[in-house]
Motif scaffolding. Structure first.
Motif, PDB file in Angstrom:
ATOM      1  N   TRP A   1       4.412 -15.633  -8.916  1.00  0.00           N
ATOM      2  CA  TRP A   1       5.304 -14.605  -8.381  1.00  0.00           C
ATOM      3  C   TRP A   1       6.747 -15.077  -8.407  1.00  0.00           C
ATOM      4  N   ARG A   2       7.625 -14.199  -8.850  1.00  0.00           N
ATOM      5  CA  ARG A   2       9.056 -14.452  -8.819  1.00  0.00           C
ATOM      6  C   ARG A   2       9.775 -13.230  -8.243  1.00  0.00           C
ATOM      7  N   PRO A   3      10.711 -13.431  -7.295  1.00  0.00           N
ATOM      8  CA  PRO A   3      11.503 -12.303  -6.806  1.00  0.00           C
ATOM      9  C   PRO A   3      12.405 -11.780  -7.915  1.00  0.00           C
ATOM     10  N   MET A   4      12.894 -10.584  -7.734  1.00  0.00           N
ATOM     11  CA  MET A   4      13.696  -9.937  -8.770  1.00  0.00           C
ATOM     12  C   MET A   4      14.905 -10.785  -9.153  1.00  0.00           C
ATOM     13  N   GLU A   5      15.463 -11.509  -8.201  1.00  0.00           N
ATOM     14  CA  GLU A   5      16.640 -12.336  -8.466  1.00  0.00           C
ATOM     15  C   GLU A   5      16.344 -13.462  -9.450  1.00  0.00           C
ATOM     16  N   GLU A   6      15.069 -13.807  -9.608  1.00  0.00           N
ATOM     17  CA  GLU A   6      14.677 -14.894 -10.504  1.00  0.00           C
ATOM     18  C   GLU A   6      14.009 -14.393 -11.779  1.00  0.00           C
ATOM     19  N   ILE A   7      14.224 -13.124 -12.084  1.00  0.00           N
ATOM     20  CA  ILE A   7      13.732 -12.524 -13.336  1.00  0.00           C
ATOM     21  C   ILE A   7      14.937 -12.010 -14.110  1.00  0.00           C
ATOM     22  N   SER A   8      15.010 -12.332 -15.372  1.00  0.00           N
ATOM     23  CA  SER A   8      16.153 -11.922 -16.188  1.00  0.00           C
ATOM     24  C   SER A   8      16.358 -10.407 -16.132  1.00  0.00           C
ATOM     25  N   PRO A   9      17.591  -9.965 -15.876  1.00  0.00           N
ATOM     26  CA  PRO A   9      17.864  -8.522 -15.907  1.00  0.00           C
ATOM     27  C   PRO A   9      17.623  -7.928 -17.292  1.00  0.00           C
ATOM     28  N   HIS A  10      17.687  -8.782 -18.328  1.00  0.00           N
ATOM     29  CA  HIS A  10      17.368  -8.297 -19.674  1.00  0.00           C
ATOM     30  C   HIS A  10      15.927  -7.805 -19.740  1.00  0.00           C
ATOM     31  N   LEU A  11      15.017  -8.509 -19.074  1.00  0.00           N
ATOM     32  CA  LEU A  11      13.608  -8.100 -19.085  1.00  0.00           C
ATOM     33  C   LEU A  11      13.406  -6.827 -18.277  1.00  0.00           C
ATOM     34  N   ALA A  12      14.077  -6.730 -17.132  1.00  0.00           N
ATOM     35  CA  ALA A  12      13.948  -5.524 -16.315  1.00  0.00           C
ATOM     36  C   ALA A  12      14.362  -4.289 -17.109  1.00  0.00           C
ATOM     37  N   ARG A  13      15.510  -4.378 -17.787  1.00  0.00           N
ATOM     38  CA  ARG A  13      15.968  -3.227 -18.571  1.00  0.00           C
ATOM     39  C   ARG A  13      15.082  -2.980 -19.782  1.00  0.00           C
ATOM     40  N   ALA A  14      14.599  -4.057 -20.409  1.00  0.00           N
ATOM     41  CA  ALA A  14      13.749  -3.896 -21.596  1.00  0.00           C
ATOM     42  C   ALA A  14      12.436  -3.210 -21.249  1.00  0.00           C
ATOM     43  N   VAL A  15      11.841  -3.592 -20.130  1.00  0.00           N
ATOM     44  CA  VAL A  15      10.575  -2.980 -19.719  1.00  0.00           C
ATOM     45  C   VAL A  15      10.780  -1.507 -19.370  1.00  0.00           C
ATOM     46  N   VAL A  16      11.865  -1.206 -18.698  1.00  0.00           N
ATOM     47  CA  VAL A  16      12.162   0.197 -18.390  1.00  0.00           C
ATOM     48  C   VAL A  16      12.379   0.982 -19.679  1.00  0.00           C
ATOM     49  N   ALA A  17      13.119   0.404 -20.625  1.00  0.00           N
ATOM     50  CA  ALA A  17      13.352   1.084 -21.905  1.00  0.00           C
ATOM     51  C   ALA A  17      12.046   1.329 -22.643  1.00  0.00           C
ATOM     52  N   ALA A  18      11.125   0.374 -22.566  1.00  0.00           N
ATOM     53  CA  ALA A  18       9.863   0.482 -23.299  1.00  0.00           C
ATOM     54  C   ALA A  18       8.872   1.427 -22.632  1.00  0.00           C
ATOM     55  N   GLU A  19       8.818   1.388 -21.295  1.00  0.00           N
ATOM     56  CA  GLU A  19       7.738   2.065 -20.586  1.00  0.00           C
ATOM     57  C   GLU A  19       8.149   3.323 -19.826  1.00  0.00           C
ATOM     58  N   ASP A  20       9.420   3.413 -19.418  1.00  0.00           N
ATOM     59  CA  ASP A  20       9.787   4.506 -18.511  1.00  0.00           C
ATOM     60  C   ASP A  20      11.301   4.631 -18.452  1.00  0.00           C
ATOM     61  N   ALA A  21      11.887   5.172 -19.505  1.00  0.00           N
ATOM     62  CA  ALA A  21      13.349   5.194 -19.625  1.00  0.00           C
ATOM     63  C   ALA A  21      14.032   5.968 -18.501  1.00  0.00           C
ATOM     64  N   ASN A  22      13.320   6.913 -17.881  1.00  0.00           N
ATOM     65  CA  ASN A  22      13.894   7.701 -16.792  1.00  0.00           C
ATOM     66  C   ASN A  22      13.469   7.185 -15.425  1.00  0.00           C
ATOM     67  N   PHE A  23      13.123   5.901 -15.352  1.00  0.00           N
ATOM     68  CA  PHE A  23      12.609   5.299 -14.126  1.00  0.00           C
ATOM     69  C   PHE A  23      13.478   5.588 -12.913  1.00  0.00           C
ATOM     70  N   CYS A  24      14.782   5.479 -13.060  1.00  0.00           N
ATOM     71  CA  CYS A  24      15.690   5.680 -11.925  1.00  0.00           C
ATOM     72  C   CYS A  24      15.910   7.158 -11.602  1.00  0.00           C
ATOM     73  N   LEU A  25      15.450   8.040 -12.456  1.00  0.00           N
ATOM     74  CA  LEU A  25      15.765   9.461 -12.305  1.00  0.00           C
ATOM     75  C   LEU A  25      14.620  10.284 -11.725  1.00  0.00           C
ATOM     76  N   HIS A  26      13.396   9.750 -11.717  1.00  0.00           N
ATOM     77  CA  HIS A  26      12.268  10.541 -11.212  1.00  0.00           C
ATOM     78  C   HIS A  26      11.772  10.001  -9.880  1.00  0.00           C
ATOM     79  N   ALA A  27      10.886  10.759  -9.251  1.00  0.00           N
ATOM     80  CA  ALA A  27      10.344  10.378  -7.947  1.00  0.00           C
ATOM     81  C   ALA A  27       8.889   9.924  -8.062  1.00  0.00           C
ATOM     82  N   GLY A  28       8.562   9.310  -9.195  1.00  0.00           N
ATOM     83  CA  GLY A  28       7.210   8.807  -9.390  1.00  0.00           C
ATOM     84  C   GLY A  28       6.503   9.407 -10.581  1.00  0.00           C
ATOM     85  N   PHE A  29       6.871  10.635 -10.942  1.00  0.00           N
ATOM     86  CA  PHE A  29       6.259  11.316 -12.077  1.00  0.00           C
ATOM     87  C   PHE A  29       7.358  11.828 -13.002  1.00  0.00           C
TER      88      PHE A  29
END
Length: 234
Positions: A64-92
């Motif tokens: 386990w690693r807290p968000m502060e210890e995970i590269s922001p590049h990976l956070a954005r890459a995973v969102v781009a790959a899996e759920d580009a509107n992650f910040c815009l929806h309420a779960g669906f």
């Protein structure tokens, strides 16, 4: 002597059963909500899928690693790959769901939030029972957790290779570095193995995976530029 009709005798029993069914359903709902609330502040010690894989493989790797210890590049890459509107929806993501239906469900329409509910609380496989529970639990989680927490848990429990769970274990497994040190290319390749990590390798990418990773890297840069990482970036 007057006999009591059978239907009249059955009514109290039926009311009793319905009352206890309602109480049972209410208890399950309360316990599930408490479980979700607990994971808002406590790192999940394991998941049902990790347990099944540990039983099958003998061992799994997760750190386990807290968000502060995970590269922001990976956070954005995973969102781009899996759920580009992650910040815009309420779960669906209704647009993704409609697109998946239009294509005959040949591709998934699940958001990162739905995947967290499935992986952290439920079981794998396709079934209406699991989808129904996922549909009920996802908005509850979205109400209790922040988006940053949703992504943090996802990055720590998602499978990147057989028996390799979470960003830290994946970064060490593929590149021999910590999750904090992933560069944009490495992050995009890790995101590119999803959602079929057993058929793809981030360290030995095929031409197709390189192309997918390049698209993901472009998408991650776009998400950063247009502010669609606002709910999890700092």
């Amino acid at each position: 002597m007057t006999r009591t009709p059978r239907k009249a005798k059955r009514r109290p029993l039926l009311r009793f059963l319905l009352r206890w069914l309602f109480r049972g359903a209410l208890l399950v709902a309360v316990l599930a909500t408490a479980w979700i609330a607990l994971y808002a502040v406590v790192a999940p010690p394991t998941t049902p899928y990790m347990l099944s894989e540990r039983a099958r493989l003998g061992e799994v790797v997760q750190v386990w690693r807290p968000m502060e210890e995970i590269s922001p590049h990976l956070a954005r890459a995973v969102v781009a790959a899996e759920d580009a509107n992650f910040c815009l929806h309420a779960g669906f993501d209704m647009d993704a769901i409609r697109a998946a239906i239009a294509e005959g469900m040949s591709r998934g329409g699940s958001t990162i939030s739905q995947q967290v509910v499935k992986n952290a609380f439920l079981w794998q496989g396709r079934s209406w029972a699991r989808k129904a529970l996922e549909g009920v639990m996802t908005p509850v989680m979205e109400l209790i957790w922040t988006k940053r927490r949703v992504l943090e848990v996802y990055l720590n429990i998602v499978e990147f290779d057989e028996g390799i769970f979470g960003a830290e274990a994946a970064a060490q497994h593929y590149f021999g570095i910590s999750a904090a040190d992933l560069n944009p290319t490495q992050a995009a390749r890790l995101a590119a193995v999803l959602p079929n990590p057993r058929e793809r390798s981030a360290s030995s990418p095929t031409a197709a995976l390189r192309e997918r990773a390049a698209r993901i890297a472009d998408g991650a840069a776009t998400i950063r530029a247009d502010g669609r990482d606002a709910c999890f970036a700092r």
